[in-house]
Design a protein around this motif. Sequence first.
Motif, PDB file in Angstrom:
ATOM      1  N   SER A   1       8.074   8.461  -6.780  1.00 14.19           N
ATOM      2  CA  SER A   1       8.424   9.327  -5.891  1.00 14.19           C
ATOM      3  C   SER A   1       8.125   8.835  -4.339  1.00 14.19           C
ATOM      4  CB  SER A   1       7.768  10.568  -6.322  1.00 14.19           C
ATOM      5  OG  SER A   1       6.867  11.064  -5.740  1.00 14.19           O
ATOM      6  N   ALA A   2       9.664   9.676  -3.417  1.00 15.87           N
ATOM      7  CA  ALA A   2       9.029   9.724  -1.888  1.00 15.87           C
ATOM      8  C   ALA A   2      10.152  10.188  -1.767  1.00 15.87           C
ATOM      9  CB  ALA A   2       9.406   8.012  -1.923  1.00 15.87           C
ATOM     10  N   GLN A   3       8.922  11.147  -0.356  1.00 16.01           N
ATOM     11  CA  GLN A   3       9.334  12.441   0.570  1.00 16.01           C
ATOM     12  C   GLN A   3       9.153  12.075   2.098  1.00 16.01           C
ATOM     13  OE1 GLN A   3       7.414  16.083  -1.109  1.00 16.01           O
ATOM     14  NE2 GLN A   3       5.934  15.115  -1.718  1.00 16.01           N
ATOM     15  N   ASN A   4       9.785  13.070   3.089  1.00 16.38           N
ATOM     16  CA  ASN A   4       9.926  13.476   3.648  1.00 16.38           C
ATOM     17  C   ASN A   4       9.629  14.764   4.364  1.00 16.38           C
ATOM     18  OD1 ASN A   4      10.424  10.967   4.959  1.00 16.38           O
ATOM     19  ND2 ASN A   4      12.224  11.125   5.867  1.00 16.38           N
ATOM     20  N   ILE A   5       8.833  15.047   5.289  1.00 19.45           N
ATOM     21  CA  ILE A   5       7.344  16.206   5.344  1.00 19.45           C
ATOM     22  C   ILE A   5       8.149  16.627   6.848  1.00 19.45           C
ATOM     23  CG2 ILE A   5       5.931  18.089   4.901  1.00 19.45           C
ATOM     24  CD1 ILE A   5       5.390  16.443   2.644  1.00 19.45           C
TER      25      ILE A   5
ATOM     26  N   THR B   1       7.756  13.562  11.776  1.00 15.45           N
ATOM     27  CA  THR B   1       7.878  13.743  10.053  1.00 15.45           C
ATOM     28  C   THR B   1       6.979  12.809   9.516  1.00 15.45           C
ATOM     29  OG1 THR B   1       9.977  14.270  10.795  1.00 15.45           O
ATOM     30  CG2 THR B   1       9.394  12.937   8.472  1.00 15.45           C
ATOM     31  N   TYR B   2       5.877  13.360   8.308  1.00 17.39           N
ATOM     32  CA  TYR B   2       5.624  12.718   7.708  1.00 17.39           C
ATOM     33  C   TYR B   2       5.797  12.452   5.928  1.00 17.39           C
ATOM     34  CZ  TYR B   2       1.827  14.668  10.802  1.00 17.39           C
ATOM     35  OH  TYR B   2       1.144  15.152  11.770  1.00 17.39           O
ATOM     36  N   SER B   3       6.472  11.243   6.319  1.00 19.77           N
ATOM     37  CA  SER B   3       6.884   9.953   4.595  1.00 19.77           C
ATOM     38  C   SER B   3       5.674   9.544   3.897  1.00 19.77           C
ATOM     39  CB  SER B   3       7.375   8.871   5.803  1.00 19.77           C
ATOM     40  OG  SER B   3       8.642   9.055   6.248  1.00 19.77           O
ATOM     41  N   LEU B   4       6.531  10.383   3.187  1.00 21.70           N
ATOM     42  CA  LEU B   4       5.032  10.826   1.073  1.00 21.70           C
ATOM     43  C   LEU B   4       5.291   9.380  -0.121  1.00 21.70           C
ATOM     44  CD1 LEU B   4       1.891  10.728   0.277  1.00 21.70           C
ATOM     45  CD2 LEU B   4       3.144  12.746  -0.289  1.00 21.70           C
ATOM     46  N   LEU B   5       4.797   7.851   0.258  1.00 15.50           N
ATOM     47  CA  LEU B   5       5.147   7.512  -1.293  1.00 15.50           C
ATOM     48  C   LEU B   5       4.255   7.778  -2.555  1.00 15.50           C
ATOM     49  CD1 LEU B   5       7.206   5.477  -2.219  1.00 15.50           C
ATOM     50  CD2 LEU B   5       5.783   3.551  -1.317  1.00 15.50           C
ATOM     51  N   SER B   6       4.464   8.550  -3.075  1.00 11.28           N
ATOM     52  CA  SER B   6       3.677   8.130  -4.713  1.00 11.28           C
ATOM     53  C   SER B   6       3.695   7.424  -5.491  1.00 11.28           C
ATOM     54  CB  SER B   6       3.592   9.431  -4.916  1.00 11.28           C
ATOM     55  OG  SER B   6       3.225  10.738  -4.096  1.00 11.28           O
ATOM     56  N   LEU B   7       2.605   6.328  -5.846  1.00 10.78           N
ATOM     57  CA  LEU B   7       2.841   5.402  -7.020  1.00 10.78           C
ATOM     58  C   LEU B   7       2.616   6.181  -7.852  1.00 10.78           C
ATOM     59  CD1 LEU B   7       1.457   2.876  -4.337  1.00 10.78           C
ATOM     60  CD2 LEU B   7       3.787   2.416  -5.341  1.00 10.78           C
TER      61      LEU B   7
ATOM     62  N   VAL C   1       2.424   3.386 -13.691  1.00 11.59           N
ATOM     63  CA  VAL C   1       1.987   1.959 -13.043  1.00 11.59           C
ATOM     64  C   VAL C   1       3.724   2.602 -12.262  1.00 11.59           C
ATOM     65  CG1 VAL C   1       3.003   0.475 -14.855  1.00 11.59           C
ATOM     66  CG2 VAL C   1       2.291  -0.074 -13.014  1.00 11.59           C
ATOM     67  N   GLY C   2       3.197   1.947 -10.852  1.00 14.46           N
ATOM     68  CA  GLY C   2       4.836   2.094  -9.898  1.00 14.46           C
ATOM     69  C   GLY C   2       4.638   1.375  -8.997  1.00 14.46           C
ATOM     70  N   ALA C   3       5.844   0.932  -8.906  1.00 10.72           N
ATOM     71  CA  ALA C   3       5.934  -0.059  -7.646  1.00 10.72           C
ATOM     72  C   ALA C   3       6.926   0.653  -6.467  1.00 10.72           C
ATOM     73  CB  ALA C   3       6.315  -1.438  -8.187  1.00 10.72           C
ATOM     74  N   ALA C   4       7.267  -0.288  -4.971  1.00 10.38           N
ATOM     75  CA  ALA C   4       8.727   0.068  -4.997  1.00 10.38           C
ATOM     76  C   ALA C   4       8.165  -1.057  -3.437  1.00 10.38           C
ATOM     77  CB  ALA C   4       8.351   1.614  -4.228  1.00 10.38           C
ATOM     78  N   PHE C   5       9.380  -1.375  -3.171  1.00 12.55           N
ATOM     79  CA  PHE C   5       9.381  -2.137  -1.787  1.00 12.55           C
ATOM     80  C   PHE C   5      10.842  -1.763  -1.320  1.00 12.55           C
ATOM     81  CE2 PHE C   5       6.424  -6.042  -3.411  1.00 12.55           C
ATOM     82  CZ  PHE C   5       6.637  -5.005  -5.095  1.00 12.55           C
ATOM     83  N   ALA C   6       9.946  -2.114  -0.063  1.00 14.66           N
ATOM     84  CA  ALA C   6      11.638  -2.238   0.846  1.00 14.66           C
ATOM     85  C   ALA C   6      12.391  -3.384   0.842  1.00 14.66           C
ATOM     86  CB  ALA C   6      10.764  -2.880   2.693  1.00 14.66           C
ATOM     87  N   PRO C   7      14.206  -1.948   0.934  1.00 18.07           N
ATOM     88  CA  PRO C   7      14.852  -3.027   0.457  1.00 18.07           C
ATOM     89  C   PRO C   7      15.483  -4.416   1.233  1.00 18.07           C
ATOM     90  CG  PRO C   7      15.745  -0.813   2.257  1.00 18.07           C
ATOM     91  CD  PRO C   7      14.042  -1.148   1.926  1.00 18.07           C
ATOM     92  N   THR C   8      15.513  -4.780   1.857  1.00 18.40           N
ATOM     93  CA  THR C   8      15.068  -5.536   3.443  1.00 18.40           C
ATOM     94  C   THR C   8      14.292  -6.758   3.481  1.00 18.40           C
ATOM     95  OG1 THR C   8      16.711  -4.107   4.334  1.00 18.40           O
ATOM     96  CG2 THR C   8      16.484  -6.314   5.262  1.00 18.40           C
TER      97      THR C   8
ATOM     98  N   ASP D   1      -6.337   9.127 -11.531  1.00 15.26           N
ATOM     99  CA  ASP D   1      -5.929   8.821 -10.330  1.00 15.26           C
ATOM    100  C   ASP D   1      -4.892   9.179  -9.722  1.00 15.26           C
ATOM    101  OD1 ASP D   1      -8.655   9.763  -9.634  1.00 15.26           O
ATOM    102  OD2 ASP D   1      -9.464   6.696  -9.292  1.00 15.26           O
ATOM    103  N   GLY D   2      -4.435   9.223  -8.472  1.00 15.84           N
ATOM    104  CA  GLY D   2      -3.148   9.357  -7.899  1.00 15.84           C
ATOM    105  C   GLY D   2      -3.196   8.477  -7.076  1.00 15.84           C
ATOM    106  N   HIS D   3      -2.420   7.554  -7.000  1.00 15.96           N
ATOM    107  CA  HIS D   3      -2.061   6.345  -5.747  1.00 15.96           C
ATOM    108  C   HIS D   3      -1.046   6.806  -4.527  1.00 15.96           C
ATOM    109  CE1 HIS D   3      -4.832   4.248  -8.536  1.00 15.96           C
ATOM    110  NE2 HIS D   3      -5.194   4.534  -7.872  1.00 15.96           N
ATOM    111  N   ALA D   4      -1.379   7.086  -3.597  1.00 14.12           N
ATOM    112  CA  ALA D   4      -0.567   7.207  -2.253  1.00 14.12           C
ATOM    113  C   ALA D   4      -0.535   6.926  -1.232  1.00 14.12           C
ATOM    114  CB  ALA D   4      -0.209   8.922  -2.533  1.00 14.12           C
TER     115      ALA D   4
END
Length: 235
Positions: free
Chosen positions: A1-5, A12-18, A27-34, A200-203
């Motif tokens: 998941s991803a969110q802005n706070i 503004t803090y951006s949080l990416l939870s893998l 298992v999680g993965a996220a990549f920048a679109p560009t 464990d979580g990974h963020a």
Amino acid sequence: SAQNITPGNGFTYSLLSLTNPGSGDQVGAAFAPTGLALDFNQAFRFDFNWYIPNIADPGLRGDGLTLTLTDTIGLGNGGSGLGYEGLSANSVAFAIDTFHFDGEPVSPSVQILSGGSITPIAAVETGLGDSIRDPDFQWFGSLSFTPSGLGDNTGQLTGNINHLNLGSFSVQAGVDFNALNLVGQTVYFGFTASNGLATDGHATSWGAPVPEPQTYALMLAGLAALGLLARRRAA
């Protein structure tokens, strides 16, 4: 998941939870679109914050996360695969490994991986044990490249983690980007993680002054969308 706070402190803090704390076998993965047109005869550096979200009874520690550079985004194997194993052979990763089997570097360790393999080309043991799960302060991470200066697309990759109280740990390896078939390719950067039998979580997180620059918002949205896409493909 991803969110802005935006808590009202000017950032503004951006949080990416893998992976999410409290549940294993994720298992999680996220990549920048560009993608990036990296010149491997020039220095570059990626900076990021990361942490292992605290839970009341963390139990077994594992498995870890990576910052990955690849020509093809995707979701790799879970458990000790760190979400990186099985990705494109045209890739390199900086791994923070928090679980080990016999014959492997004792965790937690920092490692340089390549080719979609989790056998490190370089590794450094930190001796941190469970203290790497600090509930109070995040870790700062970086992956930097120093070219050879010979115009041959080779050089030194350095992965570093640094903590306010726990110190700094680095791993270095010589890398030939010709052999990795990344020269002249579009390179995508992102994160992978897995927790196997652990919970464990990974963020990762970062902050930007408000009003938030549009580029940060777009990148976060892309990370979330592609992370979900990767999960669906794996399923």
